[in-house]
Design an enzyme around this catalytic site. Structure first.
Site, PDB file in Angstrom:
ATOM      1  CG  ASP A   1      -2.070   0.974   1.098  1.00 13.67           C
ATOM      2  OD1 ASP A   1      -3.218   0.518   1.000  1.00 13.67           O
ATOM      3  OD2 ASP A   1      -1.812   2.204   1.087  1.00 13.67           O
ATOM      4  CB  ILE A   2       0.815   4.285  -2.117  1.00 11.59           C
ATOM      5  CG1 ILE A   2       1.904   5.199  -2.637  1.00 11.59           C
ATOM      6  CG2 ILE A   2      -0.466   5.056  -1.834  1.00 11.59           C
ATOM      7  CD1 ILE A   2       1.669   5.725  -4.053  1.00 11.59           C
TER       8      ILE A   2
ATOM      9  N   GLY B   1     -16.366   2.509   3.721  1.00  8.64           N
ATOM     10  CA  GLY B   1     -15.122   3.268   3.662  1.00  8.64           C
ATOM     11  C   GLY B   1     -14.247   2.927   2.470  1.00  8.64           C
ATOM     12  CD  GLN B   2     -14.784  -0.606  -2.608  1.00  9.12           C
ATOM     13  OE1 GLN B   2     -15.935  -0.934  -2.303  1.00  9.12           O
ATOM     14  NE2 GLN B   2     -14.128  -1.144  -3.613  1.00  9.12           N
TER      15      GLN B   2
ATOM     16  CG  ASN C   1     -12.217  -0.706   3.948  1.00 11.58           C
ATOM     17  OD1 ASN C   1     -12.572  -1.139   5.044  1.00 11.58           O
ATOM     18  ND2 ASN C   1     -11.057  -0.109   3.768  1.00 11.58           N
TER      19      ASN C   1
ATOM     20  CG  HIS D   1      -8.540  -3.072  -2.328  1.00 10.97           C
ATOM     21  ND1 HIS D   1      -9.449  -2.328  -3.057  1.00 10.97           N
ATOM     22  CD2 HIS D   1      -8.357  -2.403  -1.165  1.00 10.97           C
ATOM     23  CE1 HIS D   1      -9.792  -1.260  -2.357  1.00 10.97           C
ATOM     24  NE2 HIS D   1      -9.160  -1.288  -1.191  1.00 10.97           N
ATOM     25  CG  LEU D   2      -7.632  -9.570   1.814  1.00 11.57           C
ATOM     26  CD1 LEU D   2      -8.857  -9.480   2.700  1.00 11.57           C
ATOM     27  CD2 LEU D   2      -7.324 -11.050   1.539  1.00 11.57           C
ATOM     28  CG  HIS D   3      -6.793  -2.983   3.131  1.00  4.37           C
ATOM     29  ND1 HIS D   3      -6.067  -1.822   2.970  1.00  4.37           N
ATOM     30  CD2 HIS D   3      -8.012  -2.741   2.566  1.00  4.37           C
ATOM     31  CE1 HIS D   3      -6.812  -0.913   2.343  1.00  4.37           C
ATOM     32  NE2 HIS D   3      -7.987  -1.438   2.094  1.00  4.37           N
TER      33      HIS D   3
END
Ligand code: 5GP
Ligand code: ZN
Length: 115
Positions: free
Chosen positions: A33-34, A95-96, A89, A102-104
């Site tokens: 993640d950035i 909160g997307q 999310n 995507h899966l964090h």
């Protein structure tokens, strides 16, 4: 839709935007993640442009299963040994921010920036 020309994660999958990749196969890409919330924060994304979990159906069950198992494997490989969080999310109230599923996978020693 296999990809969306305006989608930032589709652009990362196509190599049009750089990312720090940690895993890739025919169906899945994983990259850092950035803006990480924790010492280790990777995003696991299907190469197929699925906007969110709202669009999932039974056909996607194996893909979601593989993404989940990959989270465990990547956390182990990235040295996370004391537990981690996995988050998806979904939609506005979820909160997307990026509408490509995507899966964090988030771990490493606390404190974390979020959560
Ligand atoms: P969401 O809120 O949609 O679940 O999370 C989107 C995540 O994508 C955020 O954690 C954000 O930092 C990350 N992100 C957004 N744009 C980029 C990008 O261009 N590259 C990378 N590596 N991560 C991004
Ligand atoms: Zn996309």
């Amino acid at each position: 839709m296999t990809h969306d020309p305006n989608c930032i994660f589709c652009k990362i999958i196509e190599g049009k935007i750089p990312s720090r990749k940690v895993y890739e196969d025919d169906e899945i890409l994983a990259f850092h993640d950035i803006h990480p919330w924790a010492p280790v924060h990777v995003l696991i994304v299907p190469k197929l442009h699925i906007p969110s979990m709202v669009e999932l159906n039974d056909e996607h069950a194996p893909l979601m299963g593989r993404m989940t198992v990959l989270a465990t494997k990547l956390m182990r490989e990235l040295g996370v040994s004391n537990g981690f969080r996995t988050i998806v999310n979904t939609g506005a109230d979820g909160g997307q921010e990026v509408y490509h599923l995507h899966l964090h996978a988030i771990g490493g020693p606390r404190p974390w920036a979020k959560g």
